[in-house]
Design an enzyme around this catalytic site. Structure first.
Site, short mmCIF file in Angstrom:
data_model
loop_
_atom_site.label_atom_id
_atom_site.label_comp_id
_atom_site.label_asym_id
_atom_site.label_seq_id
_atom_site.Cartn_x
_atom_site.Cartn_y
_atom_site.Cartn_z
N GLU A 146 0.83 -1.20 0.00
CA GLU A 146 0.00 0.00 0.00
C GLU A 146 0.87 1.25 0.00
O GLU A 146 2.03 1.20 0.42
CB GLU A 146 -0.88 0.01 1.27
CG GLU A 146 -1.83 -1.15 1.33
CD GLU A 146 -2.62 -1.20 2.63
OE1 GLU A 146 -2.41 -0.35 3.51
OE2 GLU A 146 -3.46 -2.11 2.74
N LYS B 209 2.43 4.36 1.49
CA LYS B 209 2.64 4.86 2.84
C LYS B 209 2.44 6.36 2.76
O LYS B 209 3.32 7.10 2.31
CB LYS B 209 4.05 4.53 3.35
CG LYS B 209 4.26 4.98 4.79
CD LYS B 209 5.68 4.77 5.25
CE LYS B 209 5.85 5.04 6.73
NZ LYS B 209 5.31 6.30 7.23
N ARG C 82 -1.99 9.67 11.51
CA ARG C 82 -2.91 8.57 11.75
C ARG C 82 -4.18 9.08 12.44
O ARG C 82 -4.09 9.85 13.39
CB ARG C 82 -2.21 7.54 12.64
CG ARG C 82 -2.75 6.16 12.49
CD ARG C 82 -1.69 5.17 12.81
NE ARG C 82 -2.17 3.82 12.69
CZ ARG C 82 -1.41 2.75 12.78
NH1 ARG C 82 -0.12 2.90 13.00
NH2 ARG C 82 -1.90 1.55 12.66
N ARG D 209 -2.97 8.76 17.30
CA ARG D 209 -2.30 7.59 17.87
C ARG D 209 -1.83 7.88 19.29
O ARG D 209 -1.44 6.98 20.01
CB ARG D 209 -1.15 7.15 16.97
CG ARG D 209 -0.02 8.13 16.90
CD ARG D 209 0.56 8.16 15.53
NE ARG D 209 1.70 7.29 15.40
CZ ARG D 209 2.43 7.24 14.29
NH1 ARG D 209 2.11 8.00 13.26
NH2 ARG D 209 3.46 6.47 14.22
N GLU E 211 -5.06 6.87 7.58
CA GLU E 211 -4.05 7.93 7.50
C GLU E 211 -4.69 9.13 6.81
O GLU E 211 -5.25 9.00 5.70
CB GLU E 211 -2.83 7.44 6.71
CG GLU E 211 -1.67 8.41 6.67
CD GLU E 211 -0.74 8.34 7.90
OE1 GLU E 211 -1.02 7.60 8.87
OE2 GLU E 211 0.28 9.05 7.89
N PHE F 94 -6.86 2.02 5.98
CA PHE F 94 -6.01 0.87 5.69
C PHE F 94 -6.26 -0.32 6.62
O PHE F 94 -5.72 -1.40 6.39
CB PHE F 94 -4.53 1.24 5.64
CG PHE F 94 -4.00 1.84 6.92
CD1 PHE F 94 -3.68 1.04 8.00
CD2 PHE F 94 -3.79 3.21 7.01
CE1 PHE F 94 -3.19 1.59 9.16
CE2 PHE F 94 -3.29 3.77 8.17
CZ PHE F 94 -3.00 2.95 9.25
N ARG G 76 4.82 -3.28 17.70
CA ARG G 76 5.55 -3.01 16.46
C ARG G 76 5.81 -4.37 15.83
O ARG G 76 6.59 -5.15 16.35
CB ARG G 76 6.85 -2.26 16.77
CG ARG G 76 7.47 -1.62 15.56
CD ARG G 76 8.61 -0.70 15.94
NE ARG G 76 8.21 0.59 16.49
CZ ARG G 76 7.71 1.60 15.80
NH1 ARG G 76 7.53 1.48 14.50
NH2 ARG G 76 7.37 2.72 16.38
N LYS H 279 7.43 -1.01 6.71
CA LYS H 279 7.53 0.20 5.89
C LYS H 279 8.79 0.15 5.07
O LYS H 279 9.85 -0.26 5.56
CB LYS H 279 7.46 1.46 6.75
CG LYS H 279 8.34 1.43 7.96
CD LYS H 279 8.09 2.63 8.86
CE LYS H 279 8.92 2.52 10.11
NZ LYS H 279 8.65 3.47 11.15
P1 AMP Z 1 6.33 5.57 10.89
O1 AMP Z 1 5.53 6.68 11.46
O2 AMP Z 1 7.46 5.97 10.05
O3 AMP Z 1 6.65 4.52 11.92
O4 AMP Z 1 5.40 4.79 9.83
C1 AMP Z 1 4.24 4.13 10.19
C2 AMP Z 1 3.06 5.03 9.96
O5 AMP Z 1 2.75 5.17 8.57
C3 AMP Z 1 1.78 4.51 10.54
O6 AMP Z 1 1.71 4.74 11.93
C4 AMP Z 1 0.73 5.29 9.78
O7 AMP Z 1 0.46 6.51 10.44
C5 AMP Z 1 1.42 5.62 8.45
N1 AMP Z 1 0.80 5.01 7.27
C6 AMP Z 1 0.64 5.64 6.09
N2 AMP Z 1 0.08 4.84 5.17
C7 AMP Z 1 -0.16 3.65 5.78
C8 AMP Z 1 -0.73 2.41 5.34
N3 AMP Z 1 -1.17 2.23 4.12
N4 AMP Z 1 -0.79 1.40 6.25
C9 AMP Z 1 -0.33 1.55 7.51
N5 AMP Z 1 0.21 2.70 7.98
C10 AMP Z 1 0.30 3.74 7.13
#
Ligand code: AMP
Length: 559
Positions: A250, A252, A257, A272, A302, A343, A419, A425
């Site tokens: 998907e 990102k 969030r 969150r 998101e 998502f 986690r 990601k």
């Molecule tokens: P990070 O903040 O770098 O840890 O990345 C994870 C975050 O990406 C999640 O907490 C979501 O807020 C965001 N995110 C964006 N698109 C998606 C998606 N398709 N699925 C899950 N998380 C997503």
């Protein structure tokens, strides 16, 4: 219960740096608590409500100083002087109460119920004379307090308990007290906490010692839960290896969030960080009402900003102010529109979806959402085992101004608060971290009165370790972005120590920072220093548990 008993527990906990010893001390204490003592579980972590409750005590060091001054009959100036000397308002309160006790004999008994009752009145106060009323509620407590009670009351008020225990310590102590440290029980306690976010609720059940009962702690629509978090992989190839083929890939999205709850006709939105932000996003409430089928649900989404004219997606920092701003909402809705990308789904029409495979959950999303791009839509997704297709999709996501892609195992369950290695990601190296401000320095000359240089810290388990000093990226004038003035206003109530122009700040304000390089450095407690760190955005949605960890810093350094 007498507050003295709790204060003595705090004292015993501060007496040892060892985690195991702390857990044992706490475990013994928990064993002797009665059902009616459940709210002490909040006080243990320096709070008066469960984590997600919006009501905050909102007491600054300044107000606490006034109350200490009144309760002990010491001039405010003298209290401040002691503070500068001892560096801890708790110790100041203790010392001055000691002095007072030598001259007065009479004292009341302070109970934990009285402490909670007075502290819970603080957030309810509004309008004229609020400050005076707050001071008198606190003074009432401090006047009946013994020296060590005063110490921990003051520390509770400013939110700096310093006993070195965390939610995880309390969870482990529960496991030790009621389940003989059974591994399975620790896991069940953690799951129950991640779903309910209420230690007192979990304590109620745990104290009966029945494992099965813990499983019954369930999701509740309308009550925030901790979201599932992703691990990072370097590239698509490694991603496939970890989550298997085929998998879901998907976009990102580079947004924030939003967890959307529907309960009967009410729509509630949480970050969150478990904060209710429904008022800030009236259009989202409307989209959900119009375009999502179902009587009750919890959606994981998101929100991403876009340009109204060009329909191009914007980076997070361009829309971050929508999370905090409580005024001009109608205007912001127009100038900073957002799209909701759904998502995941956690709950649907009375049924938890946590244990359903992702494949099934993602199908359900597509079934219940009427797709309306630039309003609400299932997130862009492909399901594939083809690496070439996956790479193309990744490139497309980047071209579309998004951060990268997420790769998800199709059979995986939803694990709140964890986690996980089944949702990954993939993003290019971007040299940015989410860090917390733990100190600052007042400026001079033109910048007098503002905090202008900020100490940043990353996280190592439950500790915060310094990693650099930052002053760039923050603006002199409000209209150009986040300003020194604005940041100073946010940080001032969090000051827990002052020395000359330097202040120590309670870790709370999370910011996104870019940097040019990471170096090893003995000057900071993390052992690393960022070169040319630059502020990019406030991250009011990110909890402290999700900021960059020391391990991540090490990994980036090695890269
Ligand atoms: P990070 O903040 O770098 O840890 O990345 C994870 C975050 O990406 C999640 O907490 C979501 O807020 C965001 N995110 C964006 N698109 C998606 C998606 N398709 N699925 C899950 N998380 C997503």
């Amino acid at each position: 219960m007498r507050y003295q008993k709790l204060a003595e527990l705090y004292e015993a906990l501060s007496g040892t740096p060892k985690r195991l010893e702390k857990t044992e001390i706490l475990s013994k204490f928990l064993k002797y608590l009665h059902e009616s003592d459940r709210e002490i579980l909040y006080l243990l972590l320096g709070s008066i409500y469960p984590e997600y409750n919006e009501k905050k005590m909102g007491i600054s060091s300044q107000l606490t100083i006034k109350a200490i001054s009144k309760a002990t009959g010491t001039e405010s100036r003298q209290v401040v002087r002691e503070w500068k000397n001892l560096g801890d308002l708790g110790e100041v309160a203790e010392k001055l109460t000691e002095h007072k006790k030598q001259s007065t004999l009479h004292s009341h008994i302070l109970t934990t119920e009285k402490v909670i009752s007075n502290l819970r009145k603080l957030p309810e106060l509004e309008g004229n004379g609020t400050v005076d009323k707050k001071i008198s509620l606190i003074t009432e407590l401090l006047t009946s307090a013994s020296p060590i009670e005063a110490k921990y009351l003051a520390r509770t008020l400013i939110g700096d308990l310093r006993v070195g225990i965390h939610e995880s310590t309390v969870r482990e102590a529960m496991s030790s007290a009621f389940f003989n440290k059974d591994k399975e029980a620790s896991k069940k306690i953690q799951e129950a906490v991640d779903k309910s976010n209420d230690l007192a609720d979990v304590f109620d059940i745990a104290r009966k010692g029945k494992l099965k009962e813990l499983e019954k702690v369930s999701l509740e629509v309308g009550k925030p839960i901790k979201v599932m978090l992703a691990q990072k992989v370097e590239d698509i190839k490694k991603g496939f290896k970890a989550v298997g083929k085929p998998c879901a890939i998907e976009y990102k999205y580079d947004g924030f969030r939003l967890i959307i709850h529907k309960k009967e006709d009410e729509i509630i939105l949480f970050t969150r960080r478990l904060e209710n932000v429904t008022k800030q996003f009236p259009e989202v409430v409307e989209y959900v009402k119009k375009y999502v089928k179902g009587k009750s649900f919890i959606l994981d989404t998101e929100a991403v900003g876009f340009d109204k004219k060009t329909k191009k997606y914007k980076p997070f920092q361009a829309v971050s102010q929508r999370i905090r701003r409580k005024y001009d909402i109608e205007k912001l809705k127009e100038t900073l529109p957002i799209e909701i990308n759904v998502f995941d789904i956690i709950y649907y029409n009375g049924m938890s979806q946590l244990n359903e495979p992702f494949e099934k959950r993602t199908k359900l999303i597509k079934k219940i959402i009427e797709k309306h791009p630039y309003k609400i839509t299932p997130s862009k997704q492909i399901i594939t085992k083809d690496e070439k297709k996956a790479e193309e999709f990744y490139k497309k996501a980047l071209k579309d101004n998004q951060e990268g892609v997420m790769m998800k195992n199709l059979q995986a369950v939803y694990q709140p608060g964890s986690r996980v290695g089944h949702m990954l990601k993939v993003k290019p190296e971007d040299r940015d971290f989410d860090l917390v401000i733990t100190g600052a320095e007042y400026g001079t000359g033109k910048r007098f009165g503002w905090l202008t240089s900020f100490i940043l810290s990353c996280r190592d388990k439950n500790n915060f370790l310094e990693i650099g000093k930052m002053g760039t990226g923050i603006k002199e004038k409000e209209e150009h972005g986040v300003s020194f003035n604005e940041l100073t206003k946010e940080l001032k109530p969090l000051i827990i120590k002052e020395k000359g122009r330097s202040v120590t700040i309670k870790p709370k304000i999370v910011i996104a920072v870019t940097y040019q390089e990471i170096q090893k450095s003995p000057n900071y407690s993390s052992g690393f220093a960022l070169r040319f760190p630059r502020f990019t955005a406030l991250r009011p949605d990110k909890p402290l548990s999700e900021i960059t960890t020391l391990n991540e810093v090490k990994k980036e350094f090695e890269r």
